[in-house]
Design a protein around this motif. Sequence first.
Motif, PDB file in Angstrom:
ATOM      1  N   ALA A   2      76.360  11.732  85.708  1.00  0.00           N
ATOM      2  CA  ALA A   2      76.444  10.550  86.713  1.00  0.00           C
ATOM      3  C   ALA A   2      76.988  10.708  88.022  1.00  0.00           C
ATOM      4  O   ALA A   2      76.577  10.195  88.889  1.00  0.00           O
ATOM      5  N   ALA A   3      77.737  11.726  88.217  1.00  0.00           N
ATOM      6  CA  ALA A   3      78.220  12.205  89.564  1.00  0.00           C
ATOM      7  C   ALA A   3      77.418  12.345  90.438  1.00  0.00           C
ATOM      8  O   ALA A   3      77.250  11.886  91.735  1.00  0.00           O
ATOM      9  N   SER A  22      74.090  11.245  90.494  1.00  0.00           N
ATOM     10  CA  SER A  22      73.429  10.161  90.686  1.00  0.00           C
ATOM     11  C   SER A  22      74.353   9.298  91.726  1.00  0.00           C
ATOM     12  O   SER A  22      73.546   8.727  92.530  1.00  0.00           O
ATOM     13  N   ASN A  23      75.598   9.012  91.365  1.00  0.00           N
ATOM     14  CA  ASN A  23      76.293   8.478  92.229  1.00  0.00           C
ATOM     15  C   ASN A  23      76.091   8.858  93.652  1.00  0.00           C
ATOM     16  O   ASN A  23      76.016   8.051  94.662  1.00  0.00           O
ATOM     17  N   ASP A  51      74.837   6.218  96.451  1.00  0.00           N
ATOM     18  CA  ASP A  51      75.672   5.702  97.461  1.00  0.00           C
ATOM     19  C   ASP A  51      74.881   6.089  99.000  1.00  0.00           C
ATOM     20  O   ASP A  51      75.033   5.251  99.712  1.00  0.00           O
TER      21      ASP A  51
END
Length: 158
Positions: free
Chosen positions: A113-114, A116-117, A121
């Motif tokens: 997920a990091a 994707s984040n 952002d």
Amino acid sequence: RDVKIDIIVVQVMKSVGADFDTRYNPISEEADMILYNGHAGLGQNVNALARKGKVAANKYQLVLLNGCQTFAYIDTTLTDRRREANGAASDPDGTKYLDIIGNALPGYANNLAAMSNVLFDAVVKSDTAPRHYNDLLSDMPESHIVVVFGEEDNRFQP
């Protein structure tokens, strides 16, 4: 800025049925960004996703394929489909309206997920604080080697 997020969770991408296509086709045609986090399936899952959905002519998309060693498995389906939609004369490499980000090492569940984040952002803040891919990649998890391709024909220079 308004942001619309559609999330579809499947167990195995290569095995999804027509119900997935019914939901994904209109979403994929309009999406600015498509994020895949999951098992690469030795390429079967990421390339199954590449064959799914609709491709709109002259529509830029950022695609993240984030699983175990996805970069090694990504075939030419995504770029072939863009070349077909845009015409070989206009988009000979199939990357004029497409940038692909892939993970070249194992993808760990604790940091999928990091990636994707970081991208999400950056896209949300792109009007006020645009970032170069080198900056984005430096914010990706250190346990990954993240690569971008298709960006060589981008016109945007932050």
